[in-house]
Design an enzyme around this catalytic site. Structure first.
Site, PDB file in Angstrom:
ATOM      1  N   LYS A  32       4.728   5.275  -0.798  1.00  0.00           N
ATOM      2  CA  LYS A  32       4.496   6.028   0.661  1.00  0.00           C
ATOM      3  C   LYS A  32       5.932   6.476   1.372  1.00  0.00           C
ATOM      4  CE  LYS A  32       3.396   1.541   3.497  1.00  0.00           C
ATOM      5  NZ  LYS A  32       3.826   2.113   4.313  1.00  0.00           N
ATOM      6  N   ARG A 609       0.212  -8.430  -4.391  1.00  0.00           N
ATOM      7  CA  ARG A 609       2.038  -8.456  -4.252  1.00  0.00           C
ATOM      8  C   ARG A 609       2.872  -8.472  -5.217  1.00  0.00           C
ATOM      9  NH1 ARG A 609       2.715  -5.055  -0.236  1.00  0.00           N
ATOM     10  NH2 ARG A 609       0.566  -4.974  -0.853  1.00  0.00           N
TER      11      ARG A 609
END
Length: 676
Positions: A32, A609
């Protein structure tokens, strides 16, 4: 033009869709930040004036990184000497945006343009002063709790009606009056006053709409009610609002984030185009399949399915331990096996946990094994005494009526202004409805003091007035750094540090830390303004930078210990997610508060993560109030597909090849010889 060939089809579509409202659903690890920076650069390449672009982030670190990336994609043109610099896009946090607008327009709300932004510690000091004049029989009040309750009320998202809430509501007018008296605002005001300004002043709103014709927002799922309303007002006319976010990573509802801002975007922007980014560049497909399976149990979400070209990857390993001490030792043992036999350095391994108190057992085990580690969320750089003292001096010299700062340094180093004297001056300032500095200047106040205190007050006034006058003068080539070094030596602050430390090494370390900050006072961005204006900009940026998240950079080879709330936006090759038990994750409060879905999103964030391996663990018992209490596996573990999970107990039963066994034995012998 900006080369977009490196983007995947959906990323490119997100970059090239520049007109009208756009919602970019960016799943974890889907690039992003890359999309945002390319979109911003693409707008400039298309001819949109950079000054008409506003990009809002949630952290100063993200804003800095975005500026750097955009500069690489669209280098700024060279400017001939004497020519004005071309405008740049406005890339900042919501609070920094509010500070900029208020600095320009706050006089329309009855404030002076040179207002002070109170840091968290200064806000707490203001609350403590109010509480010192306020007593409730049978109720013990903590300033931090009251300040938090005031903040919730100001942000309009606290529905609780308890004693603390009522006290905070009662004290709110006094708190706001105390700030107004010092021409100060707090972080909540940076949003609240900006919203008030845009709602009440049509001329200001029209100017802001004209200025910011293309608006982009990162981490949109974390916006609160005030931030959303500011965006809605700014974009209502041109509708060029592009928001990037992921409802599956909305984990800050407890501090006011409204996931509905993302989920209900069509309600406010009916023509919104929705673009999904689902190709993950971070993790293996085993990790992504686990994350996808867990998050589908949340019914209120925008569907998306992460996938990757990084291969299937290793199974997720699940450990069951007897208690938290065994869990900590077991995880540290695995970290050491990874380092010694798999050549995985400490810095590529991270331990994630739900609550801060879980870190104690982990730290104990890491220390026992002599494993270097970094606990994210230790003492903030801006909480160091020498830094707070220095900034308080700067604020006092720039704005002497800032009572919080003045009271902090009035007797630092000691100059005869005892606590009793300062309490007396503070009481007089309350009685006369003026600042402490103004009270000090009154002749009758000075004459009422003992001779030693009277001389100390006059000496302190001379110091403050001299430097306040210096800052107000437009002196060409004035160096704030040399000025600060001079008065730090003049007031004896270096000697104060040396006298307060037990060893010369500790004192020199504190002095070095402070000198590092002093050296930044003459930053080139502050050129061309009066010393006072430059100092004001420095203080504003420092206050905003010290706000939410301490952005320390990890140094050297060390394991990262971090809470799930702090790890969003980060990634690690090897992740250990511990304490997966009912009452921890999901947290005990989630059932009564109806926030189990947010707890599941927190687990989802933890899973995503991990890049290469993910290890999960839970305990059969955990200490509560010092006594072992039975613990039950988290319901979220049951939502993981069984074929993705490998139990650690089963893994240990698997045979080891002769070659692997020989290598491990040789490594072990070498390790033992080195310790002998």
């Amino acid at each position: 033009m900006v080369d977009l060939n490196s983007l995947n089809p959906e990323q490119r579509r997100a970059v090239e869709t520049t007109e009208g409202p756009v919602l970019i659903l960016a799943g974890a690890g889907t690039g992003k930040t890359r999309v945002i920076t390319y979109r911003l650069a693409h707008l400039i390449a298309r001819g949109v004036p950079p000054g008409q672009i506003l990009a809002v982030t949630f952290t100063n670190k993200a804003a800095r990184e975005m500026k750097e990336r955009v500069a690489q994609l669209v280098p700024r043109p060279r400017v001939a000497p004497g020519q004005p610099k071309p405008e740049s896009p406005t890339i900042c946090t919501f609070h920094a945006l509010g500070a900029r607008l208020l600095r320009q327009y706050i006089d329309r709300l009855g404030y002076k343009p040179n207002f002070v932004i109170y840091s968290e510690s200064e806000r707490l000091s203001a609350v403590r002063r109010i509480l010192s004049h306020f007593n409730v029989r049978g109720v013990s009040l903590d300033a931090a709790d009251v300040a938090a309750a005031i903040s919730r009320i100001k942000n309009g998202f606290d529905g609780r009606e308890d004693t603390l809430h009522e006290i905070a509501r009662h004290l709110l007018p006094r708190y706001e009056s105390a700030l107004r008296a010092c021409n100060a605002v707090d972080f909540d005001d940076l949003l609240g006053l900006t919203l008030t300004l845009l709602r009440k002043d049509k001329e200001v709103l029209a100017q802001c709409r004209q200025r910011f014709r293309y608006i982009m927002v990162d981490e949109y799922q974390d916006t609160n009610a005030a931030q959303f309303e500011i965006l809605r007002l700014l974009a209502a006319h041109h509708q060029n609002l592009c928001v990037v976010g992921d409802d599956d990573q909305s984990i800050y509802g407890w501090r006011g984030a409204e996931i509905a801002n993302l989920l209900d975007m069509e309600k406010y922007f009916p023509r919104v185009k929705v673009i999904k980014l689902e190709q993950n560049y971070r993790s293996t497909n085993v990790i992504l399949e686990a994350a996808n399976a867990v998050i589908t149990h949340n019914s209120r979400r925008r569907p998306k399915k992460l996938w990757s070209r990084n291969g299937q990857g290793s199974p997720i390993v699940l450990h069951t331990f007897a208690n938290e001490e065994e869990e900590a030792r077991g995880i540290v043992e695995q970290i050491e096996i990874n380092r010694k036999f798999k050549r995985i350095p400490w810095q590529q391994q991270a331990i994630l946990f739900r609550t801060n108190h879980q870190a104690r057992a982990l730290e104990t085990a890491l220390r026992a094994a002599r494993v270097r580690y970094h606990l994210v969320g230790g003492q903030s750089y801006f909480d160091r005494r020498e830094i707070k003292d220095f900034l308080a001096y700067l604020r006092t010299f720039h704005h002497p009526h800032d009572d919080i700062s003045l009271l902090r340094i009035a007797n630092v180093p000691a100059r005869g202004l005892s606590e009793a004297t300062m309490e007396r001056l503070l009481a007089l300032s309350h009685a006369r409805h003026c600042s402490v500095f103004t009270a000090m200047r009154h002749t009758d106040v000075q004459e009422a003091l003992p001779a030693r205190a009277r001389e100390a007050v006059r000496g302190f006034l001379h110091l403050v007035e001299t430097h306040h006058h210096t800052l107000a003068q437009p002196v060409p080539g004035f160096s704030l750094r040399r000025w600060a070094e001079h008065w730090l030596d003049q007031v004896g602050y270096w000697e104060e540090i040396r006298a307060s430390e037990k060893t010369p090494e500790a004192a020199e370390n504190r002095i070095r830390i402070l000198k590092d900050l002093v050296s930044t006072l003459d930053h080139e961005d502050y050129a061309g303004a009066t010393p006072g204006e430059r100092l004001n900009r420095f203080l504003e940026e420092i206050t905003l930078d010290a706000d939410r998240d301490e952005e320390e950079e990890l140094e050297g080879d060390q394991v990262t210990l971090i809470t799930l709330h702090s790890c969003k936006g980060l990634e690690f090759p090897h992740v250990f997610l511990v304490g997966l038990e009912e009452g921890l994750l999901p947290h005990t409060r989630s059932k009564e508060e109806g926030t189990v879905d947010e707890e599941r999103r927190l687990f989802y964030v933890g899973i995503t993560r991990a890049r290469q391996t993910l290890t999960l663990s839970h305990c059969l018992a955990r200490k509560k109030y010092g006594a072992p209490t039975p613990a039950h596996p988290s319901r979220f573990l049951l939502e993981l597909p069984a074929h993705l999970i490998e139990r650690a107990e089963e893994r240990r039963k698997q045979p080891v090849s002769v070659e692997e066994g020989s290598r491990i034995l040789a490594e072990l012998k070498a390790s033992l010889r080195s310790k002998a």
